[in-house]
Design an enzyme around this catalytic site. Structure first.
Site, PDB file in Angstrom:
ATOM      1  N   ASN A   9       0.753  -1.113  -0.008  1.00 62.07           N
ATOM      2  CA  ASN A   9       0.116   0.003   0.030  1.00 62.07           C
ATOM      3  C   ASN A   9       0.837   1.312  -0.170  1.00 62.07           C
ATOM      4  O   ASN A   9       1.378   1.560   1.180  1.00 62.07           O
ATOM      5  CB  ASN A   9      -0.861   0.017   1.447  1.00 62.07           C
ATOM      6  CG  ASN A   9      -1.544   1.295   1.391  1.00 62.07           C
ATOM      7  OD1 ASN A   9      -1.757   2.054   0.540  1.00 62.07           O
ATOM      8  ND2 ASN A   9      -2.102   1.480   2.549  1.00 62.07           N
ATOM      9  N   LYS A  11       0.019   4.228  -0.125  1.00 60.33           N
ATOM     10  CA  LYS A  11      -0.321   5.473   0.368  1.00 60.33           C
ATOM     11  C   LYS A  11      -0.222   6.633  -0.584  1.00 60.33           C
ATOM     12  O   LYS A  11      -0.304   6.579  -1.723  1.00 60.33           O
ATOM     13  CB  LYS A  11       0.104   5.661   1.860  1.00 60.33           C
ATOM     14  CG  LYS A  11      -0.127   4.336   2.705  1.00 60.33           C
ATOM     15  CD  LYS A  11       0.067   4.575   4.056  1.00 60.33           C
ATOM     16  CE  LYS A  11      -0.207   3.225   4.869  1.00 60.33           C
ATOM     17  NZ  LYS A  11      -0.058   3.275   6.392  1.00 60.33           N
ATOM     18  N   HIS A  94      -9.335   1.346   4.850  1.00 65.77           N
ATOM     19  CA  HIS A  94      -8.313   1.342   5.862  1.00 65.77           C
ATOM     20  C   HIS A  94      -8.530   2.415   6.919  1.00 65.77           C
ATOM     21  O   HIS A  94      -8.968   3.354   6.628  1.00 65.77           O
ATOM     22  CB  HIS A  94      -7.298   2.033   4.622  1.00 65.77           C
ATOM     23  CG  HIS A  94      -5.748   1.885   5.034  1.00 65.77           C
ATOM     24  ND1 HIS A  94      -5.208   2.915   6.289  1.00 65.77           N
ATOM     25  CD2 HIS A  94      -4.865   1.012   5.158  1.00 65.77           C
ATOM     26  CE1 HIS A  94      -4.038   2.403   6.426  1.00 65.77           C
ATOM     27  NE2 HIS A  94      -3.745   1.548   5.811  1.00 65.77           N
ATOM     28  N   GLU A  96      -6.723   4.678   7.983  1.00 70.15           N
ATOM     29  CA  GLU A  96      -6.495   6.059   7.763  1.00 70.15           C
ATOM     30  C   GLU A  96      -7.729   6.704   7.233  1.00 70.15           C
ATOM     31  O   GLU A  96      -8.080   7.878   7.232  1.00 70.15           O
ATOM     32  CB  GLU A  96      -5.209   6.394   6.734  1.00 70.15           C
ATOM     33  CG  GLU A  96      -3.985   6.089   7.761  1.00 70.15           C
ATOM     34  CD  GLU A  96      -2.807   5.454   6.886  1.00 70.15           C
ATOM     35  OE1 GLU A  96      -2.905   5.487   5.408  1.00 70.15           O
ATOM     36  OE2 GLU A  96      -1.933   4.810   7.430  1.00 70.15           O
ATOM     37  N   GLU A 166      -5.033  -4.992  10.291  1.00 70.39           N
ATOM     38  CA  GLU A 166      -4.312  -3.767  10.798  1.00 70.39           C
ATOM     39  C   GLU A 166      -4.284  -3.278  12.210  1.00 70.39           C
ATOM     40  O   GLU A 166      -5.086  -2.123  12.167  1.00 70.39           O
ATOM     41  CB  GLU A 166      -4.279  -2.864   9.475  1.00 70.39           C
ATOM     42  CG  GLU A 166      -3.899  -3.567   8.094  1.00 70.39           C
ATOM     43  CD  GLU A 166      -3.278  -2.542   7.133  1.00 70.39           C
ATOM     44  OE1 GLU A 166      -2.235  -2.583   6.775  1.00 70.39           O
ATOM     45  OE2 GLU A 166      -3.945  -1.294   7.223  1.00 70.39           O
ATOM     46  N   GLY A 172       2.701   2.289  10.745  1.00 68.86           N
ATOM     47  CA  GLY A 172       3.729   3.348  10.670  1.00 68.86           C
ATOM     48  C   GLY A 172       4.550   3.768  11.867  1.00 68.86           C
ATOM     49  O   GLY A 172       5.223   4.735  11.977  1.00 68.86           O
ATOM     50  N   SER A 212       3.690  -1.977  10.107  1.00 73.92           N
ATOM     51  CA  SER A 212       5.082  -2.375  10.541  1.00 73.92           C
ATOM     52  C   SER A 212       6.036  -3.661   9.853  1.00 73.92           C
ATOM     53  O   SER A 212       6.701  -4.070  10.534  1.00 73.92           O
ATOM     54  CB  SER A 212       5.697  -1.928  11.809  1.00 73.92           C
ATOM     55  OG  SER A 212       5.030  -0.487  12.017  1.00 73.92           O
TER      56      SER A 212
HETATM   57  P1  13P Z   1       3.132   0.312   7.574  1.00 75.51           P
HETATM   58  O1  13P Z   1       3.350  -0.835   7.018  1.00 75.51           O
HETATM   59  O2  13P Z   1       3.912   1.634   7.162  1.00 75.51           O
HETATM   60  O3  13P Z   1       3.085   0.276   9.163  1.00 75.51           O
HETATM   61  O4  13P Z   1       1.663   0.581   7.079  1.00 75.51           O
HETATM   62  C1  13P Z   1       0.915  -0.454   7.247  1.00 75.51           C
HETATM   63  C2  13P Z   1      -0.461  -0.045   6.516  1.00 75.51           C
HETATM   64  O5  13P Z   1      -1.399   0.803   6.787  1.00 75.51           O
HETATM   65  C3  13P Z   1      -0.669  -0.873   5.179  1.00 75.51           C
HETATM   66  O6  13P Z   1      -1.985  -0.483   4.730  1.00 75.51           O
END
Ligand code: 13P
Length: 250
Positions: A9, A11, A94, A96, A166, A172, A212
């Protein structure tokens, strides 16, 4: 046995020229894997990603979509639009988007239905906050999110959904869930599916872990009983690092 699905992903990262270079590099590094490889890229990179990934084993996805097919929804992109350029996957719900863009269980459910209605495969994200985990609510939160997201979906479509567990506190932050914790959370999601849809669906459905994930922890996570691969954010931005995650079992 279930296949392993490793999805990146990106982002809100990467420009078209970077996308082309990245996929040219990654395709050489993952060409022999038996695992499924997906890259979920920004809308502006989709066309370039699809063109560059042609003839490789890399599949392309989007990171969001609207649930309506068309209309006065300024700035939105529909499932039909994504399908029209041959996008295969789409991330839905997601954390976010739930956190910053007012995504709810109800809109997630509508989006899952609209994605299937247009021939896209959804990657449904669920996950608890740190506060919920510390109050021992994690299992309740993630099973409820799963139930509501899949509500009213035709039974034969359920195991076509990829679910990504997740935990929000692991995204992150560099804090990965332990492989036992992640595996147990994923088992609880699978049990919920078993209760609702039976053994066959529960045994087939792909449930990934995200938060992560890096090349140094991918193997331990992905070799547990119930984790069927990962949804990878930061570590998917560099092809060499993402390739190591894809090739965790080589
Ligand atoms: P990270 O791998 O940067 O922690 O992000 C995970 C994520 O949100 C994937 O959709």
């Amino acid at each position: 046995m279930r296949r392993k699905v490793i999805a990146g992903n990106w982002k809100m990262n990467m420009l078209p020229n970077e996308t082309i270079g990245y996929i040219e590099s990654l395709s050489k590094l993952v060409k022999d894997t038996e695992n499924e490889v997906i890259l979920c890229v920004p809308y502006t990179d989709l066309f370039y990603a699809l063109m560059t990934a042609q003839g490789t084993n890399i599949k392309i996805g989007a990171q969001n979509m609207h649930f309506e097919e068309k209309g006065a929804y300024t700035g939105e992109i529909s499932a039909k639009m994504l399908k029209s350029i041959n996008v295969e996957y789409v991330i839905i719900g997601h954390s976010e988007r739930r956190q910053y863009f007012a995504e709810t269980d109800e809109t997630v459910n509508k989006k899952i239905k609209a994605s299937f209605a247009n021939g896209l495969n959804p990657i449904l994200c669920v996950g608890e906050t740190l506060e919920q985990r510390e109050s021992a609510l994690a299992e309740e939160v993630i099973t409820k999110q799963t139930r509501l997201a899949l509500d009213g979906l035709d039974d034969e479509l359920i195991d076509k959904v990829i679910i990504a567990y997740e935990p929000i506190w692991a995204i992150g932050t560099g804090k990965t869930a332990t492989s036992d914790d992640a595996n147990n959370a994923i088992k609880s999601i699978r049990n919920e599916i078993r209760k609702l849809y039976g053994d066959k669906v529960a045994d087939n459905i792909i449930i990934q872990y995200g938060g992560s994930v890096k090349s140094s922890n991918a193997k331990e996570l992905f070799e547990t009983s119930d984790i069927d691969g990962g949804l990878v954010g930061g570590a998917s931005l560099v092809p060499e690092e993402f390739a190591k995650i894809v090739n965790f079992n080589n």
